[in-house]
Design a protein around this motif. Structure first.
Motif, PDB file in Angstrom:
ATOM      1  N   ILE A 163       0.853  -1.188   0.000  1.00 35.08           N
ATOM      2  CA  ILE A 163       0.000   0.000   0.000  1.00 35.08           C
ATOM      3  C   ILE A 163       0.887   1.236   0.000  1.00 35.08           C
ATOM      4  O   ILE A 163       1.793   1.362   0.831  1.00 35.08           O
ATOM      5  N   VAL A 164       0.611   2.144  -0.922  1.00 35.32           N
ATOM      6  CA  VAL A 164       1.273   3.443  -0.923  1.00 35.32           C
ATOM      7  C   VAL A 164       0.298   4.434  -0.301  1.00 35.32           C
ATOM      8  O   VAL A 164      -0.738   4.767  -0.883  1.00 35.32           O
ATOM      9  N   GLU A 165       0.611   4.849   0.916  1.00 35.68           N
ATOM     10  CA  GLU A 165      -0.212   5.810   1.654  1.00 35.68           C
ATOM     11  C   GLU A 165       0.316   7.207   1.342  1.00 35.68           C
ATOM     12  O   GLU A 165       1.479   7.503   1.597  1.00 35.68           O
ATOM     13  N   VAL A 166      -0.548   8.056   0.803  1.00 33.09           N
ATOM     14  CA  VAL A 166      -0.096   9.339   0.258  1.00 33.09           C
ATOM     15  C   VAL A 166      -0.739  10.493   1.023  1.00 33.09           C
ATOM     16  O   VAL A 166      -1.930  10.455   1.345  1.00 33.09           O
ATOM     17  N   ASP A 167       0.044  11.510   1.273  1.00 35.84           N
ATOM     18  CA  ASP A 167      -0.465  12.748   1.863  1.00 35.84           C
ATOM     19  C   ASP A 167       0.084  13.920   1.062  1.00 35.84           C
ATOM     20  O   ASP A 167       1.302  14.109   0.984  1.00 35.84           O
ATOM     21  N   ILE A 168      -0.814  14.696   0.435  1.00 42.55           N
ATOM     22  CA  ILE A 168      -0.409  15.883  -0.311  1.00 42.55           C
ATOM     23  C   ILE A 168      -0.331  17.057   0.657  1.00 42.55           C
ATOM     24  O   ILE A 168      -1.305  17.381   1.336  1.00 42.55           O
ATOM     25  N   SER A 169       0.832  17.681   0.723  1.00 37.72           N
ATOM     26  CA  SER A 169       1.029  18.784   1.662  1.00 37.72           C
ATOM     27  C   SER A 169       0.161  19.983   1.294  1.00 37.72           C
ATOM     28  O   SER A 169       0.280  20.530   0.199  1.00 37.72           O
ATOM     29  N   LYS A 170      -0.727  20.364   2.208  1.00 39.40           N
ATOM     30  CA  LYS A 170      -1.544  21.574   2.075  1.00 39.40           C
ATOM     31  C   LYS A 170      -2.168  21.688   0.676  1.00 39.40           C
ATOM     32  O   LYS A 170      -2.032  22.710  -0.003  1.00 39.40           O
ATOM     33  N   PHE A 171      -2.876  20.647   0.279  1.00 38.30           N
ATOM     34  CA  PHE A 171      -3.422  20.595  -1.077  1.00 38.30           C
ATOM     35  C   PHE A 171      -4.315  21.789  -1.382  1.00 38.30           C
ATOM     36  O   PHE A 171      -4.155  22.465  -2.402  1.00 38.30           O
ATOM     37  N   PHE A 172      -5.285  22.073  -0.502  1.00 37.77           N
ATOM     38  CA  PHE A 172      -6.238  23.146  -0.777  1.00 37.77           C
ATOM     39  C   PHE A 172      -5.577  24.528  -0.737  1.00 37.77           C
ATOM     40  O   PHE A 172      -6.133  25.494  -1.248  1.00 37.77           O
ATOM     41  N   ASP A 173      -4.398  24.617  -0.133  1.00 36.76           N
ATOM     42  CA  ASP A 173      -3.686  25.896  -0.079  1.00 36.76           C
ATOM     43  C   ASP A 173      -2.725  26.085  -1.243  1.00 36.76           C
ATOM     44  O   ASP A 173      -2.308  27.218  -1.520  1.00 36.76           O
ATOM     45  N   THR A 174      -2.347  24.995  -1.921  1.00 35.34           N
ATOM     46  CA  THR A 174      -1.321  25.083  -2.968  1.00 35.34           C
ATOM     47  C   THR A 174      -1.846  24.765  -4.355  1.00 35.34           C
ATOM     48  O   THR A 174      -1.072  24.755  -5.318  1.00 35.34           O
ATOM     49  N   LEU A 175      -3.140  24.495  -4.478  1.00 35.63           N
ATOM     50  CA  LEU A 175      -3.720  24.191  -5.789  1.00 35.63           C
ATOM     51  C   LEU A 175      -3.443  25.340  -6.761  1.00 35.63           C
ATOM     52  O   LEU A 175      -3.789  26.490  -6.493  1.00 35.63           O
ATOM     53  N   ASP A 176      -2.800  25.035  -7.891  1.00 31.15           N
ATOM     54  CA  ASP A 176      -2.334  26.046  -8.826  1.00 31.15           C
ATOM     55  C   ASP A 176      -3.494  26.594  -9.663  1.00 31.15           C
ATOM     56  O   ASP A 176      -4.184  25.842 -10.359  1.00 31.15           O
ATOM     57  N   HIS A 177      -3.705  27.903  -9.626  1.00 27.84           N
ATOM     58  CA  HIS A 177      -4.829  28.517 -10.332  1.00 27.84           C
ATOM     59  C   HIS A 177      -4.700  28.391 -11.846  1.00 27.84           C
ATOM     60  O   HIS A 177      -5.695  28.140 -12.543  1.00 27.84           O
ATOM     61  N   ARG A 178      -3.505  28.544 -12.367  1.00 26.67           N
ATOM     62  CA  ARG A 178      -3.321  28.487 -13.822  1.00 26.67           C
ATOM     63  C   ARG A 178      -3.649  27.100 -14.353  1.00 26.67           C
ATOM     64  O   ARG A 178      -4.372  26.963 -15.348  1.00 26.67           O
ATOM     65  N   HIS A 179      -3.139  26.080 -13.698  1.00 27.32           N
ATOM     66  CA  HIS A 179      -3.436  24.711 -14.123  1.00 27.32           C
ATOM     67  C   HIS A 179      -4.927  24.407 -13.984  1.00 27.32           C
ATOM     68  O   HIS A 179      -5.517  23.733 -14.835  1.00 27.32           O
ATOM     69  N   LEU A 180      -5.543  24.897 -12.898  1.00 22.08           N
ATOM     70  CA  LEU A 180      -6.965  24.656 -12.695  1.00 22.08           C
ATOM     71  C   LEU A 180      -7.790  25.268 -13.814  1.00 22.08           C
ATOM     72  O   LEU A 180      -8.721  24.637 -14.340  1.00 22.08           O
ATOM     73  N   HIS A 181      -7.480  26.493 -14.212  1.00 26.12           N
ATOM     74  CA  HIS A 181      -8.210  27.133 -15.315  1.00 26.12           C
ATOM     75  C   HIS A 181      -8.041  26.345 -16.614  1.00 26.12           C
ATOM     76  O   HIS A 181      -9.003  26.187 -17.384  1.00 26.12           O
ATOM     77  N   GLU A 182      -6.844  25.846 -16.856  1.00 22.07           N
ATOM     78  CA  GLU A 182      -6.621  25.059 -18.059  1.00 22.07           C
ATOM     79  C   GLU A 182      -7.451  23.777 -18.049  1.00 22.07           C
ATOM     80  O   GLU A 182      -8.023  23.387 -19.081  1.00 22.07           O
ATOM     81  N   LEU A 183      -7.526  23.125 -16.907  1.00 22.70           N
ATOM     82  CA  LEU A 183      -8.309  21.900 -16.798  1.00 22.70           C
ATOM     83  C   LEU A 183      -9.803  22.187 -16.917  1.00 22.70           C
ATOM     84  O   LEU A 183     -10.542  21.412 -17.546  1.00 22.70           O
ATOM     85  N   LEU A 184     -10.261  23.274 -16.330  1.00 24.95           N
ATOM     86  CA  LEU A 184     -11.679  23.629 -16.428  1.00 24.95           C
ATOM     87  C   LEU A 184     -12.083  23.912 -17.869  1.00 24.95           C
ATOM     88  O   LEU A 184     -13.168  23.506 -18.319  1.00 24.95           O
ATOM     89  N   ARG A 185     -11.222  24.597 -18.614  1.00 20.70           N
ATOM     90  CA  ARG A 185     -11.556  24.993 -19.981  1.00 20.70           C
ATOM     91  C   ARG A 185     -11.625  23.814 -20.944  1.00 20.70           C
ATOM     92  O   ARG A 185     -12.113  23.969 -22.069  1.00 20.70           O
ATOM     93  N   LYS A 186     -11.179  22.652 -20.531  1.00 12.85           N
ATOM     94  CA  LYS A 186     -11.351  21.478 -21.376  1.00 12.85           C
ATOM     95  C   LYS A 186     -12.818  21.099 -21.525  1.00 12.85           C
ATOM     96  O   LYS A 186     -13.202  20.495 -22.524  1.00 12.85           O
ATOM     97  N   ARG A 187     -13.624  21.459 -20.524  1.00 15.11           N
ATOM     98  CA  ARG A 187     -15.044  21.100 -20.554  1.00 15.11           C
ATOM     99  C   ARG A 187     -15.982  22.300 -20.438  1.00 15.11           C
ATOM    100  O   ARG A 187     -17.151  22.209 -20.816  1.00 15.11           O
ATOM    101  N   VAL A 188     -15.484  23.415 -19.907  1.00  9.95           N
ATOM    102  CA  VAL A 188     -16.345  24.583 -19.672  1.00  9.95           C
ATOM    103  C   VAL A 188     -15.660  25.833 -20.197  1.00  9.95           C
ATOM    104  O   VAL A 188     -14.539  26.154 -19.781  1.00  9.95           O
ATOM    105  N   ARG A 189     -16.333  26.532 -21.107  1.00 15.54           N
ATOM    106  CA  ARG A 189     -15.810  27.793 -21.639  1.00 15.54           C
ATOM    107  C   ARG A 189     -16.846  28.908 -21.557  1.00 15.54           C
ATOM    108  O   ARG A 189     -16.762  29.893 -22.292  1.00 15.54           O
ATOM    109  N   ASP A 190     -17.817  28.728 -20.705  1.00 13.62           N
ATOM    110  CA  ASP A 190     -18.812  29.768 -20.476  1.00 13.62           C
ATOM    111  C   ASP A 190     -18.160  30.898 -19.688  1.00 13.62           C
ATOM    112  O   ASP A 190     -17.661  30.685 -18.575  1.00 13.62           O
ATOM    113  N   GLY A 191     -18.167  32.099 -20.238  1.00  8.96           N
ATOM    114  CA  GLY A 191     -17.475  33.222 -19.621  1.00  8.96           C
ATOM    115  C   GLY A 191     -18.009  33.596 -18.259  1.00  8.96           C
ATOM    116  O   GLY A 191     -17.241  33.971 -17.371  1.00  8.96           O
ATOM    117  N   VAL A 192     -19.327  33.502 -18.071  1.00  9.62           N
ATOM    118  CA  VAL A 192     -19.925  33.874 -16.784  1.00  9.62           C
ATOM    119  C   VAL A 192     -19.432  32.948 -15.679  1.00  9.62           C
ATOM    120  O   VAL A 192     -19.009  33.397 -14.600  1.00  9.62           O
TER     121      VAL A 192
END
Length: 442
Positions: A163-192
């Motif tokens: 078993i590989v037990e994994v802990d991401i350090s401060k995930f909700f604090d370090t989530l990258d905004h640029r990468h998140l926008h890129e991932l969102l735009r793969k399925r959602v491009r509604d400007g609002v």
């Protein structure tokens, strides 16, 4: 009848969105905001908790409902015109499972929660068509007990492994905004929708009277944060593991994820070590890092040749508040067993101690009702097959704590004889296995 008709209309819209998302897996939706109207906001309001703590404006659900129609009309207009300003979230800190360190939680305003819920209602039908079965956290009709059952079945099927037990350090604090926008735009491009999500990501955080603007992360506690986390880790972790990693392995492997809490199981030690080595590089590409002390590889095979069961030390790990270990069944077969993790048990008892201390002068009947609600809540999550002893220990500890603080509220001594008579008149809820494997198999 009007409410039922509106709900049916919203459900029909969501089904239509889901159908289009399923039919066109690679399609990006350019128009989604038109689905959001007053009835949509009213349904979002119904799904928003009314008893939660207020945000920075101090407004609660009852105050917002005093002029509900005008408030929702103004909210809809601001959201669609682009003039909506995301208020800062109020940050508080709660104890983690170890009972010592804390986790920051952001509390949005009530109106902000309603709008976030409305956006989630639009996006959820799309991403539910994409998310994989290994993901269980904060998804419709999925919960932590299903994740635990999935792990148990898959690990038992391959007779344990590594078993590989994994802990991401401060995930909700370090989530990258640029990468998140890129991932969102793969399925959602509604400007609002994208504009609103961007405002929430850039919303300030108020703590100790001062406001700071984060450059990364999403406030843990926001209504939309779990969905954004799932979108992020679906691409970064789930899809990568299922479509890139597994075809290259020699043996069997699986992953079970609940939000940012996940474990990976391998039948082959070499596979586990290879993934353990490459995982930091994969997460690092998306701005995430692994906790060096909490991320580890655990040999997790049944101790066939050991005469006694070892439930502590090497060969055990924690997942979703439970310590997993090998033990003998009633038929003397080695099976995976689970018990309440020490950190979670300590945190729960610490909260009971603090409550009894603070409210020891309240009427006994009132204390009994509140303690029973807390006990039922504990049993509702930790009451699984094989965890009966931990439930009994928790129940006994609660009794001792209550007796301790009742004894301190007056000069008349609260002996155990008097306390047992009191508990007979005001009984505490007994331990109960809520999630029974026997009942679910019938």
């Amino acid at each position: 009848m009007n409410g039922t008709s509106s709900l049916d209309n919203i459900s029909t819209k969501q089904q239509r969105i889901a159908m289009l998302a399923k039919q066109s897996a690679g399609m990006a939706f350019t128009t989604l905001a038109h689905h959001i109207d007053i009835e949509w906001l009213k349904e979002a309001l119904c799904l928003t908790r009314k008893d939660a703590a207020p945000g920075v404006d101090g407004q609660n659900a009852q105050q917002y409902a005093a002029d509900l129609e005008a408030n929702l009309q103004a909210l809809l207009k601001r959201a669609k015109s682009g003039t909506y300003r995301a208020p800062p979230v109020r940050r508080v800190h709660i104890l983690k499972g170890d009972g010592q360190s804390t986790r920051p939680i952001g509390i949005p305003t009530f109106e902000d929660k309603v709008l976030q819920r409305a956006i989630v209602m639009v996006l959820e039908p799309i991403y539910e068509q994409d998310f994989l079965d290994c993901s269980y956290g904060f998804r419709p009709r999925r919960n932590a007990h299903q994740a635990l059952d999935s792990f148990w079945k898959q690990a038992m099927l391959m007779n344990g492994g590594w078993i590989v037990e994994v802990d991401i350090s401060k995930f909700f604090d370090t989530l990258d905004h640029r990468h998140l926008h890129e991932l969102l735009r793969k399925r959602v491009r509604d400007g609002v929708l994208l504009r609103l999500i961007g405002k929430w990501l850039q919303a300030g955080v108020m703590e100790d009277g001062s406001i700071s603007t984060p450059q990364a992360g999403t406030p843990q506690g926001g209504v939309i944060s779990p969905l954004l986390a799932n979108v992020y880790l679906h691409e970064v972790l789930d899809t990568w593991f299922e479509r890139t990693v597994k075809p290259r392995l020699h043996g069997r492997a699986f992953i079970v994820r609940y939000a940012d809490d996940f474990v990976m199981g391998f039948s082959c030690e070499e596979d586990a070590r290879r993934v353990m080595n490459v995982l930091p590089k994969r997460l690092g590409r998306y701005g995430l890092t692994l906790h060096p002390e909490k991320t580890r590889m655990v040999p997790f095979r049944p101790p066939q040749h050991r005469p006694t069961v070892v439930s502590e030390g090497p060969g055990t790990f924690d997942l979703l508040g439970f310590t997993h270990y090998w033990g003998l069944s009633r038929k003397k077969h080695w099976v995976i067993k689970r018990k309440t993790a020490k950190g979670r048990l300590k945190r729960s008892l610490k909260a009971i101690w603090a409550w009894c201390k603070t409210h020891r002068h309240r009427p006994v009947k009132e204390q009994q009702r509140t303690l029973n609600r807390k006990l039922h809540g504990h049993y509702g999550y930790y009451g699984i097959t094989g965890n009966g002893r931990a439930l009994e220990n928790f129940s006994l500890a609660v009794r001792r704590t209550w007796q301790r603080w009742l004894a301190r509220r007056s000069r008349r001594r609260m002996t155990w004889e008097r306390f047992n008579a009191l508990v007979t008149a005001f009984p505490l809820a007994p331990p109960v296995v809520v999630h029974s494997a026997m009942r679910s198999s019938q």
